[in-house]
Scaffold this motif. Structure first.
Motif, PDB file in Angstrom:
ATOM      1  N   ASP A  62       7.298   9.700   3.444  1.00  0.00           N
ATOM      2  CA  ASP A  62       7.900   9.271   4.694  1.00  0.00           C
ATOM      3  C   ASP A  62       7.230   8.026   5.282  1.00  0.00           C
ATOM      4  O   ASP A  62       7.711   7.483   6.279  1.00  0.00           O
ATOM      5  CB  ASP A  62       7.840  10.401   5.726  1.00  0.00           C
ATOM      6  CG  ASP A  62       8.674  11.600   5.303  1.00  0.00           C
ATOM      7  OD1 ASP A  62       9.719  11.388   4.644  1.00  0.00           O
ATOM      8  OD2 ASP A  62       8.271  12.732   5.615  1.00  0.00           O
ATOM      9  N   THR A  63       6.094   7.607   4.694  1.00  0.00           N
ATOM     10  CA  THR A  63       5.391   6.434   5.200  1.00  0.00           C
ATOM     11  C   THR A  63       6.033   5.168   4.653  1.00  0.00           C
ATOM     12  O   THR A  63       6.214   5.040   3.437  1.00  0.00           O
ATOM     13  CB  THR A  63       3.902   6.464   4.794  1.00  0.00           C
ATOM     14  OG1 THR A  63       3.296   7.628   5.330  1.00  0.00           O
ATOM     15  CG2 THR A  63       3.178   5.229   5.315  1.00  0.00           C
ATOM     16  N   PRO A  64       6.391   4.218   5.507  1.00  0.00           N
ATOM     17  CA  PRO A  64       6.950   2.953   4.998  1.00  0.00           C
ATOM     18  C   PRO A  64       5.929   2.214   4.142  1.00  0.00           C
ATOM     19  O   PRO A  64       4.718   2.368   4.314  1.00  0.00           O
ATOM     20  CB  PRO A  64       7.257   2.170   6.283  1.00  0.00           C
ATOM     21  CG  PRO A  64       7.285   3.176   7.376  1.00  0.00           C
ATOM     22  CD  PRO A  64       6.339   4.256   6.972  1.00  0.00           C
ATOM     23  N   LEU A  65       6.430   1.413   3.203  1.00  0.00           N
ATOM     24  CA  LEU A  65       5.529   0.563   2.430  1.00  0.00           C
ATOM     25  C   LEU A  65       4.804  -0.389   3.370  1.00  0.00           C
ATOM     26  O   LEU A  65       5.373  -0.867   4.364  1.00  0.00           O
ATOM     27  CB  LEU A  65       6.313  -0.221   1.386  1.00  0.00           C
ATOM     28  CG  LEU A  65       6.877   0.586   0.212  1.00  0.00           C
ATOM     29  CD1 LEU A  65       7.677  -0.319  -0.716  1.00  0.00           C
ATOM     30  CD2 LEU A  65       5.767   1.275  -0.561  1.00  0.00           C
ATOM     31  N   THR A  66       3.547  -0.647   3.051  1.00  0.00           N
ATOM     32  CA  THR A  66       2.689  -1.425   3.936  1.00  0.00           C
ATOM     33  C   THR A  66       2.165  -2.652   3.209  1.00  0.00           C
ATOM     34  O   THR A  66       1.500  -2.528   2.168  1.00  0.00           O
ATOM     35  CB  THR A  66       1.503  -0.565   4.421  1.00  0.00           C
ATOM     36  OG1 THR A  66       2.014   0.593   5.085  1.00  0.00           O
ATOM     37  CG2 THR A  66       0.608  -1.350   5.349  1.00  0.00           C
ATOM     38  N   ALA A  67       2.437  -3.826   3.728  1.00  0.00           N
ATOM     39  CA  ALA A  67       1.933  -5.060   3.127  1.00  0.00           C
ATOM     40  C   ALA A  67       0.426  -5.162   3.322  1.00  0.00           C
ATOM     41  O   ALA A  67      -0.100  -4.827   4.392  1.00  0.00           O
ATOM     42  CB  ALA A  67       2.630  -6.271   3.740  1.00  0.00           C
ATOM     43  N   ALA A  68      -0.283  -5.608   2.295  1.00  0.00           N
ATOM     44  CA  ALA A  68      -1.735  -5.752   2.379  1.00  0.00           C
ATOM     45  C   ALA A  68      -2.199  -6.783   1.363  1.00  0.00           C
ATOM     46  O   ALA A  68      -1.541  -7.017   0.347  1.00  0.00           O
ATOM     47  CB  ALA A  68      -2.437  -4.415   2.129  1.00  0.00           C
TER      48      ALA A  68
ATOM     49  N   LEU B   1       0.827  -1.203   0.000  1.00  0.00           N
ATOM     50  CA  LEU B   1       0.000   0.000   0.000  1.00  0.00           C
ATOM     51  C   LEU B   1       0.864   1.256   0.000  1.00  0.00           C
ATOM     52  O   LEU B   1       1.868   1.342   0.713  1.00  0.00           O
ATOM     53  CB  LEU B   1      -0.891   0.026   1.237  1.00  0.00           C
ATOM     54  CG  LEU B   1      -2.253  -0.657   1.165  1.00  0.00           C
ATOM     55  CD1 LEU B   1      -2.927  -0.597   2.527  1.00  0.00           C
ATOM     56  CD2 LEU B   1      -3.137  -0.032   0.101  1.00  0.00           C
ATOM     57  N   ILE B   2       0.437   2.236  -0.805  1.00  0.00           N
ATOM     58  CA  ILE B   2       1.074   3.547  -0.840  1.00  0.00           C
ATOM     59  C   ILE B   2       0.021   4.587  -0.477  1.00  0.00           C
ATOM     60  O   ILE B   2      -1.075   4.602  -1.064  1.00  0.00           O
ATOM     61  CB  ILE B   2       1.651   3.840  -2.235  1.00  0.00           C
ATOM     62  CG1 ILE B   2       2.761   2.839  -2.572  1.00  0.00           C
ATOM     63  CG2 ILE B   2       2.178   5.269  -2.320  1.00  0.00           C
ATOM     64  CD1 ILE B   2       3.303   2.992  -3.970  1.00  0.00           C
TER      65      ILE B   2
ATOM     66  N   PHE C 130       5.491   0.475  12.044  1.00  0.00           N
ATOM     67  CA  PHE C 130       4.050   0.281  12.212  1.00  0.00           C
ATOM     68  C   PHE C 130       3.350   1.458  12.892  1.00  0.00           C
ATOM     69  O   PHE C 130       2.150   1.370  13.174  1.00  0.00           O
ATOM     70  CB  PHE C 130       3.786  -0.999  13.019  1.00  0.00           C
ATOM     71  CG  PHE C 130       4.323  -2.247  12.379  1.00  0.00           C
ATOM     72  CD1 PHE C 130       3.768  -2.728  11.208  1.00  0.00           C
ATOM     73  CD2 PHE C 130       5.385  -2.929  12.942  1.00  0.00           C
ATOM     74  CE1 PHE C 130       4.259  -3.872  10.607  1.00  0.00           C
ATOM     75  CE2 PHE C 130       5.892  -4.078  12.360  1.00  0.00           C
ATOM     76  CZ  PHE C 130       5.323  -4.560  11.172  1.00  0.00           C
ATOM     77  N   VAL C 131       4.058   2.533  13.155  1.00  0.00           N
ATOM     78  CA  VAL C 131       3.441   3.665  13.848  1.00  0.00           C
ATOM     79  C   VAL C 131       2.250   4.218  13.056  1.00  0.00           C
ATOM     80  O   VAL C 131       1.173   4.504  13.612  1.00  0.00           O
ATOM     81  CB  VAL C 131       4.485   4.771  14.108  1.00  0.00           C
ATOM     82  CG1 VAL C 131       3.799   6.051  14.589  1.00  0.00           C
ATOM     83  CG2 VAL C 131       5.508   4.296  15.123  1.00  0.00           C
TER      84      VAL C 131
END
Length: 469
Positions: free
Chosen positions: A22-28, A16-17, A53-54
């Motif tokens: 500045d947001t880390p890539l997020t698995a989904a 996920l983007i 994960f913040v």
């Protein structure tokens, strides 16, 4: 590579983007659920010391995820709009939390531009039950070459879509088009080449792109008309959209096309899970596209808002599978009552008045008089039939009227009121005089008369029922 389509039960893993660098890539994992539509499952560690994960803790604990996001997958990108919190777990110990997000609209393509901008589109193309049967048009021409014994030796297919009708619907420009698609499949045993031949409804707005909701509202008006024409549920099965913000690019980044890409919307995704109507159910509409024509569709739209109190109750019950006959009588009679108010005074209606004012039977009479149908042996007069409909409607609706009417009477009244709303809808296209000819002569009333004859019943002039055998 692109995600061409999603069906119920499909799932795709990706990253996920949210548009913040500045947001880390997020698995989904994106799943297509029946009947709710697109859901994103996001694993994370709640209250974790890790910076990774913040942002997810904030999304789910605050129930406030980013409005728009993109899911990058190995098959292509999916653009997610109006994303909403749909729940999350908050376990103790070393277990992962699982957050759930839902997207109100998902486009199977990557949108150019600012990520948090609202989704607007230039053209929406939809597939709806009944369009093929209603339009009676094919994008495929066939040519057979045979030998001296009449056996086919060669088949030539010419594929050519065409525009079947165009009309204005307020600010929307609408069209119905035929189109074709091809697909190939091969395994270790056999190969096949399939040609699709379908009709679509398209909408676009002059001036600028519009939210999908605006397109859907205009297309729904035609779907409602199809409910009246076929007297059965009509569902949206697919939406594809075209806009400059969804380009197809070459390896070097150059744009070479703006294709139609699938859009999955919470407005209609539940309809995709309904059973597809049978060919028999789509066999005999009360009128075909060429009989109504573009001018008839414009007239239907012009009448839609003013006649909504007629259209919506009847379309609601005709568009529902398995409705009880009492439900049919109640909803269609509500529509008939509304239509009677809108039609106004009709010649001879005073015989149905009560206490020197119009009654429920009067509003039914106005519809029957305006239609001018030849009911033949079903009823001695339209005054009597109007009273029978009103009596049954009121007895079903009101608790203090005692027991429900005899089931055979309610069944026959449901047949009458169903037909009355169907044919009144035809009048809203402005083509009533042409389309009602066979009903007024009685030649199209054979089925209704046979149902009355099968029960051995007819309606007398005062609205009472009499035996005919």
């Amino acid at each position: 590579m692109a995600i061409e389509s999603l069906q119920f039960g499909d799932s795709i893993a990706g990253q996920l983007i949210d548009g913040d660098p500045d947001t880390p890539l997020t698995a989904a994992t994106m799943r297509m659920l029946d009947p709710s539509g697109i859901q994103l499952d996001v694993p994370f560690m709640s209250r974790a010391a890790s910076e990774q994960f913040v942002h997810l803790d904030q999304w789910f604990s605050g129930q406030d995820p980013p409005q728009n996001m993109v899911l990058l997958t190995a098959q292509g990108s999916a653009s997610l709009f109006n994303v909403q919190w749909a729940g999350h777990t908050d376990p103790s110990g070393h277990q992962l939390s699982l957050g759930r997000l839902r997207a109100r609209e998902t486009v199977l393509g990557h949108r150019d531009g600012v990520l948090d901008a609202p989704l607007v589109i230039e053209t929406a193309r939809s597939r709806i039950d009944g369009l093929n049967a209603w339009a009676r048009s094919s994008a495929i021409s066939r040519k057979y070459d045979t030998d001296e014994r009449g056996r086919t030796r060669k088949l030539t297919l010419e594929l050519d879509g065409k525009t079947l009708a165009t009309w204005s619907q307020g600010q929307a420009e609408m069209s119905i088009t035929s189109s074709w698609t091809t697909s190939a499949a091969e395994d270790g045993y056999e190969s096949s080449f399939t040609v699709g031949d379908n009709v679509h409804i398209e909408s676009r707005f002059a001036g600028e792109p519009r939210p999908f909701f605006d397109h859907f509202v205009e297309q729904r008006k035609i779907a409602s008309l199809l409910v009246f024409l076929f007297a059965c549920p009509i569902s949206f099965r697919e939406h594809r959209v075209q806009d400059e913000s969804f380009p197809a690019r070459m390896m070097d980044g150059r744009v070479y096309d703006h294709p139609f890409v699938e859009l999955i919307s919470e407005l209609s995704v539940r309809e995709r899970s309904r059973p597809v109507p049978s060919a028999k159910a789509m066999n005999r509409p009360t009128a075909y596209l060429e009989q109504i024509g573009p001018e008839g569709l414009e007239a239907w739209n012009a009448n839609y808002d003013a006649w909504s109190r007629f259209i919506l109750p009847a379309a609601g019950v005709l568009g529902r599978s398995g409705a009880f006959m009492e439900d049919v009588v109640t909803s269609t009679s509500m529509s008939i009552e509304a239509a009677g108010h809108l039609l106004g005074v009709q010649e001879g209606e005073e015989s149905t008045w009560s206490r020197n004012r119009p009654s429920t039977a009067t509003y039914v009479y106005r519809c029957l008089h305006a239609l001018g149908i030849d009911w033949g042996s079903c009823a001695v007069s339209i005054e009597g039939l109007a009273r029978a409909v009103a009596n049954n409607y009121n007895a079903v609706k009101h608790f203090d009227r005692g027991d429900l009417p005899a089931h055979e009477e309610t069944y026959l009244i449901s047949i009458v009121t169903r037909l009355v709303v169907q044919l009144t809808a035809l009048q809203l296209t402005g083509k009533g005089d042409q389309l009602l000819v066979d009903y007024r002569s009685g030649s199209a009333m054979w089925d209704v008369r046979q149902r009355f004859a099968a029960y051995g019943l007819r309606v007398e002039s005062a609205g009472a029922w009499a035996r005919t055998n």
